[in-house]
Design a protein around this motif. Structure first.
Motif, mmCIF file in Angstrom:
data_model
loop_
_atom_site.group_PDB
_atom_site.id
_atom_site.type_symbol
_atom_site.label_atom_id
_atom_site.label_comp_id
_atom_site.label_asym_id
_atom_site.label_seq_id
_atom_site.Cartn_x
_atom_site.Cartn_y
_atom_site.Cartn_z
ATOM 1 N N THR A 1 -1.382 3.831 9.280
ATOM 2 C CA THR A 1 -2.048 4.715 8.338
ATOM 3 C C THR A 1 -2.746 3.888 7.277
ATOM 4 O OG1 THR A 1 -0.241 6.277 8.675
ATOM 5 C CG2 THR A 1 -1.689 6.686 6.825
ATOM 6 N N ARG A 2 -4.060 3.996 7.194
ATOM 7 C CA ARG A 2 -4.821 3.258 6.175
ATOM 8 C C ARG A 2 -5.337 4.171 5.081
ATOM 9 N NH1 ARG A 2 -6.929 -2.084 8.210
ATOM 10 N NH2 ARG A 2 -5.766 -2.357 10.124
ATOM 11 N N GLY A 3 -5.278 5.458 5.298
ATOM 12 C CA GLY A 3 -5.700 6.434 4.306
ATOM 13 C C GLY A 3 -5.236 7.803 4.741
ATOM 14 N N ILE A 4 -4.934 8.676 3.780
ATOM 15 C CA ILE A 4 -4.543 10.047 4.090
ATOM 16 C C ILE A 4 -5.237 10.984 3.113
ATOM 17 C CG2 ILE A 4 -2.316 9.447 5.113
ATOM 18 C CD1 ILE A 4 -0.968 10.307 2.514
ATOM 19 N N ALA A 5 -5.464 12.195 3.547
ATOM 20 C CA ALA A 5 -6.069 13.206 2.677
ATOM 21 C C ALA A 5 -5.786 14.589 3.248
ATOM 22 C CB ALA A 5 -7.574 12.992 2.567
ATOM 23 N N GLU A 6 -5.737 15.557 2.362
ATOM 24 C CA GLU A 6 -5.628 16.952 2.781
ATOM 25 C C GLU A 6 -6.980 17.339 3.358
ATOM 26 O OE1 GLU A 6 -6.415 21.107 2.509
ATOM 27 O OE2 GLU A 6 -7.251 19.750 1.031
ATOM 28 N N ALA A 7 -6.975 18.086 4.459
ATOM 29 C CA ALA A 7 -8.215 18.480 5.129
ATOM 30 C C ALA A 7 -8.027 19.849 5.768
ATOM 31 C CB ALA A 7 -8.573 17.450 6.192
ATOM 32 N N ASP A 8 -9.085 20.388 6.335
ATOM 33 C CA ASP A 8 -9.015 21.620 7.121
ATOM 34 C C ASP A 8 -9.782 21.369 8.413
ATOM 35 O OD1 ASP A 8 -8.722 24.155 8.103
ATOM 36 O OD2 ASP A 8 -10.225 25.046 6.801
ATOM 37 N N SER A 9 -9.088 20.824 9.392
ATOM 38 C CA SER A 9 -9.758 20.449 10.637
ATOM 39 C C SER A 9 -9.874 21.591 11.641
ATOM 40 C CB SER A 9 -9.036 19.269 11.291
ATOM 41 O OG SER A 9 -7.705 19.620 11.585
ATOM 42 N N ASP A 10 -9.034 22.620 11.504
ATOM 43 C CA ASP A 10 -9.069 23.694 12.495
ATOM 44 C C ASP A 10 -9.474 25.046 11.914
ATOM 45 O OD1 ASP A 10 -6.777 24.106 11.040
ATOM 46 O OD2 ASP A 10 -5.414 23.954 12.749
ATOM 47 N N HIS A 11 -9.919 25.079 10.665
ATOM 48 C CA HIS A 11 -10.468 26.272 10.017
ATOM 49 C C HIS A 11 -9.496 27.455 9.993
ATOM 50 C CE1 HIS A 11 -14.133 24.014 9.932
ATOM 51 N NE2 HIS A 11 -14.083 23.875 11.247
ATOM 52 N N ASP A 12 -8.195 27.151 9.918
ATOM 53 C CA ASP A 12 -7.232 28.219 9.720
ATOM 54 C C ASP A 12 -6.851 28.223 8.234
ATOM 55 O OD1 ASP A 12 -5.423 26.147 9.311
ATOM 56 O OD2 ASP A 12 -4.251 26.539 11.100
ATOM 57 N N PRO A 13 -5.994 29.139 7.786
ATOM 58 C CA PRO A 13 -5.682 29.205 6.361
ATOM 59 C C PRO A 13 -4.743 28.090 5.863
ATOM 60 C CG PRO A 13 -5.006 31.235 7.495
ATOM 61 C CD PRO A 13 -5.485 30.284 8.526
ATOM 62 N N TYR A 14 -4.314 27.186 6.731
ATOM 63 C CA TYR A 14 -3.320 26.190 6.357
ATOM 64 C C TYR A 14 -3.929 24.802 6.246
ATOM 65 C CZ TYR A 14 -0.683 30.149 8.019
ATOM 66 O OH TYR A 14 -0.218 31.420 8.212
ATOM 67 N N PRO A 15 -3.484 24.003 5.264
ATOM 68 C CA PRO A 15 -4.026 22.646 5.138
ATOM 69 C C PRO A 15 -3.539 21.739 6.260
ATOM 70 C CG PRO A 15 -2.275 22.976 3.541
ATOM 71 C CD PRO A 15 -2.487 24.290 4.235
ATOM 72 N N ASP B 1 0.833 -1.195 0.000
ATOM 73 C CA ASP B 1 0.000 0.000 0.000
ATOM 74 C C ASP B 1 0.872 1.251 0.000
ATOM 75 O OD1 ASP B 1 -2.519 -1.328 0.123
ATOM 76 O OD2 ASP B 1 -2.150 -1.737 2.234
ATOM 77 N N VAL B 2 0.673 2.105 -0.988
ATOM 78 C CA VAL B 2 1.383 3.379 -1.071
ATOM 79 C C VAL B 2 0.328 4.468 -1.200
ATOM 80 C CG1 VAL B 2 3.068 4.761 -2.327
ATOM 81 C CG2 VAL B 2 3.352 2.279 -2.199
ATOM 82 N N LEU B 3 0.371 5.426 -0.294
ATOM 83 C CA LEU B 3 -0.604 6.510 -0.245
ATOM 84 C C LEU B 3 0.116 7.840 -0.395
ATOM 85 C CD1 LEU B 3 -2.430 5.277 2.981
ATOM 86 C CD2 LEU B 3 -3.064 4.762 0.617
ATOM 87 N N ALA B 4 -0.579 8.846 -0.903
ATOM 88 C CA ALA B 4 0.037 10.164 -1.049
ATOM 89 C C ALA B 4 -1.013 11.249 -0.919
ATOM 90 C CB ALA B 4 0.747 10.274 -2.397
ATOM 91 N N ALA B 5 -0.565 12.423 -0.520
ATOM 92 C CA ALA B 5 -1.414 13.614 -0.455
ATOM 93 C C ALA B 5 -0.575 14.808 -0.890
ATOM 94 C CB ALA B 5 -1.949 13.827 0.961
ATOM 95 N N VAL B 6 -1.217 15.770 -1.542
ATOM 96 C CA VAL B 6 -0.524 16.967 -2.011
ATOM 97 C C VAL B 6 -1.255 18.200 -1.495
ATOM 98 C CG1 VAL B 6 0.117 18.313 -4.045
ATOM 99 C CG2 VAL B 6 0.326 15.830 -4.103
ATOM 100 N N ALA B 7 -0.513 19.094 -0.867
ATOM 101 C CA ALA B 7 -1.010 20.396 -0.408
ATOM 102 C C ALA B 7 0.204 21.185 0.074
ATOM 103 C CB ALA B 7 -2.031 20.239 0.717
ATOM 104 N N ASP B 8 0.031 22.455 0.342
ATOM 105 C CA ASP B 8 1.127 23.281 0.871
ATOM 106 C C ASP B 8 1.172 23.121 2.391
ATOM 107 O OD1 ASP B 8 3.126 25.086 1.331
ATOM 108 O OD2 ASP B 8 1.930 26.850 0.825
ATOM 109 N N PHE B 9 1.649 21.959 2.841
ATOM 110 C CA PHE B 9 1.650 21.643 4.268
ATOM 111 C C PHE B 9 2.611 22.497 5.083
ATOM 112 C CE2 PHE B 9 0.103 17.656 2.359
ATOM 113 C CZ PHE B 9 -1.109 17.552 3.021
ATOM 114 N N ASP B 10 3.686 22.997 4.474
ATOM 115 C CA ASP B 10 4.646 23.797 5.238
ATOM 116 C C ASP B 10 4.481 25.303 5.026
ATOM 117 O OD1 ASP B 10 5.702 24.071 2.693
ATOM 118 O OD2 ASP B 10 7.590 23.044 3.151
ATOM 119 N N ALA B 11 3.407 25.710 4.335
ATOM 120 C CA ALA B 11 3.022 27.118 4.163
ATOM 121 C C ALA B 11 4.110 27.986 3.536
ATOM 122 C CB ALA B 11 2.567 27.710 5.498
#
Length: 136
Positions: free
Chosen positions: A118-132, A59-69
């Motif tokens: 880790t069985r799945g990963i995704a970009e999300a906005d859990s804390d409603h700030d401007p960062y993924p 299993d190989v999973l990936a997510a793309v977003a600007d995680f380090d701002a």
């Protein structure tokens, strides 16, 4: 973002728009179609983006977003062996590749993560700030 959830961004730094798609919404079927002079190239799958470090894993999973701002899209890759029932499987690879990154997953500095099972990963906005955020 497109209505279907695809990310349109210049992730490799060549000035052209690239398309990131993940119909699984869990990182398992993520592909990147790098922009060309006209349209997009053939989609590059998750295993190619791992660049060999976990390409032999089940299993190989990936997510793309600007995680380090920093203004560039980053790549998070997680690779594990085959999951069996509800037994926890620690990843053999869990890393953040800072963008811009290439079709082989090569980018700027790579940081090791400690995500645990880790069985799945995704970009999300859990804390409603401007960062993924990363949903695991």
């Amino acid at each position: 973002m497109t209505p279907s959830g695809d990310l349109l961004a210049n992730i490799d730094g060549d000035g052209r728009t690239d398309r990131v798609s993940d119909p699984s919404h869990a990182g398992a079927r993520l592909t990147v179609a790098f922009g060309k002079e006209s349209g997009y190239g053939a989609p590059v799958g998750v295993r190619k983006l791992v660049d060999g470090s976990g390409s032999g894993e089940k299993d190989v999973l990936a997510a793309v977003a600007d995680f380090d701002a920093d203004g560039w899209s980053d790549l998070i890759v997680v690779a594990t062996g085959r999951t069996r029932g509800d037994d926890a499987i620690e990843p053999t690879v869990d890393e953040l590749v800072s963008g811009p990154f290439s079709a082989s997953g090569q980018g700027q500095p790579t940081r090791q993560l400690d995500l645990g099972e880790t069985r799945g990963i995704a970009e999300a906005d859990s804390d409603h700030d401007p960062y993924p955020d990363l949903a695991v």
